[in-house]
Design an enzyme around this catalytic site. Structure first.
Site, mmCIF file in Angstrom:
data_model
loop_
_atom_site.group_PDB
_atom_site.id
_atom_site.type_symbol
_atom_site.label_atom_id
_atom_site.label_comp_id
_atom_site.label_asym_id
_atom_site.label_seq_id
_atom_site.Cartn_x
_atom_site.Cartn_y
_atom_site.Cartn_z
ATOM 1 N N ASP A 1 0.830 -1.211 0.000
ATOM 2 C CA ASP A 1 0.000 0.000 0.000
ATOM 3 C C ASP A 1 0.864 1.261 0.000
ATOM 4 O O ASP A 1 1.980 1.263 0.516
ATOM 5 C CB ASP A 1 -0.927 -0.024 1.227
ATOM 6 C CG ASP A 1 -2.091 0.936 1.078
ATOM 7 O OD1 ASP A 1 -2.363 1.391 -0.052
ATOM 8 O OD2 ASP A 1 -2.742 1.232 2.109
ATOM 9 N N ASN B 1 -11.068 -2.429 -5.391
ATOM 10 C CA ASN B 1 -10.292 -1.431 -6.143
ATOM 11 C C ASN B 1 -10.949 -1.003 -7.466
ATOM 12 O O ASN B 1 -10.541 -0.011 -8.070
ATOM 13 C CB ASN B 1 -8.855 -1.905 -6.385
ATOM 14 C CG ASN B 1 -7.978 -1.895 -5.149
ATOM 15 O OD1 ASN B 1 -7.075 -2.713 -4.979
ATOM 16 N ND2 ASN B 1 -8.214 -0.944 -4.245
#
Ligand code: IPE
Ligand code: IPE
Ligand code: MG
Length: 253
Positions: free
Chosen positions: A31, A79
């Site tokens: 991330d 996502n």
């Protein structure tokens, strides 16, 4: 290639951490690509490209660190909520990445697998994923699993659907279902549970990654943004793991 690495390749055995207490399976929530790019006033995709380049270093460090399995979270079932530009850019990056890296992974004896829900991915990408898996199927070194359109809840739901189908077809007795049964239906059925889960970028959450499998994993949440993640950071986290006391609900003697 290091001497240990070469020896491991020649004999088909995998070197272990010095005291034998290293994590066998490390899973990583990569991330912070977007923030890394924003800090440089560049588009988010620039961060994703930089992030993709960090993967090789991590995979290459595994044999020396005694890590046999590494699983990386590349794209979640959530996502898709991002802009069409970012999603399309990521999909094109995944295609290029697989095309570019597969020869090298095979040369390094890395077995590549994908987990996640494939039908929603475009045909070109799915074909490349199949190709990469077949191309590295006989590799006996590090097991690299790439989670692409992966969500822990989605995985459990898909597993349950297949399990229910087996019950309906008379192949599975519902009374025999226990906690050993469901994992056989998960995408990860050939993998051991992760021992260590790392998340970069300072967020201390799981974001739907390996929910079932991480029941007793150790977690490391670190501030480093994924494009700044290095072999040394990885080695440090693997070393820290050795100092942890895993009790699995029991009491230390
Ligand atoms: C992780 O980086 C990569 C993917 C989720 C595809 P992010 O894109 O989430 O980066 P941040 O969290 O916005 O910085
Ligand atoms: C998790 O990161 C998914 C991947 C790393 C692929 P996100 O950036 O999507 O997670 P949230 O939105 O911060 O929870
Ligand atoms: Mg993020």
């Amino acid at each position: 290639m290091s001497v240990r690495r070469a020896a491991a390749k020649a004999t088909g055995t995998k070197p272990k951490g010095k005291d034998g207490s290293g994590p066998r399976h490390v899973a990583i929530i990569m991330d912070g690509n977007g923030r890394w790019a924003q800090m440089r006033k560049r588009p988010r995709l620039f961060g994703h490209q930089a992030g993709a380049r960090r993967v090789r270093e991590v995979v290459e460090a595994c044999p020396e660190l005694g890590v046999e399995y590494v699983t990386i979270f590349a794209f979640s079932t959530e996502n898709w909520k991002r802009t069409q530009t970012e999603v399309a850019g990521l999909m094109s990056l995944f295609r290029r990445y697989i095309r570019r890296e597969m020869e090298a992974f095979r040369a390094e004896n890395v077995q590549v697998r994908f987990i996640g829900d494939r039908p929603r991915l475009d045909k070109k990408l799915r074909d490349l994923m199949d190709e990469a898996e077949a191309f590295t199927a006989d590799c006996t070194g590090t097991n690299l699993t790439i989670a692409l359109n992966y969500g822990g809840r989605d995985e459990v739901a898909r597993a349950t659907k297949r399990l229910a189908r087996d019950v309906a077809d008379g192949k599975l007795d519902p009374d025999s279902v226990d906690e050993e049964t469901l994992p056989k239906y998960l995408d990860t059925h050939v993998l051991p549970d992760p021992d260590l889960v790392i998340r970069t970028s300072g967020e201390a959450r799981v974001s739907n990654f390996l929910l079932w499998q991480s029941a007793y994993a150790e977690y490391e949440f670190i501030d480093t943004l994924w494009p700044d993640f290095t072999r040394d950071v990885f080695a440090e986290l693997v070393k820290n793991y050795g100092a942890r006391d895993r009790r699995f609900g029991g009491v230390k003697a």
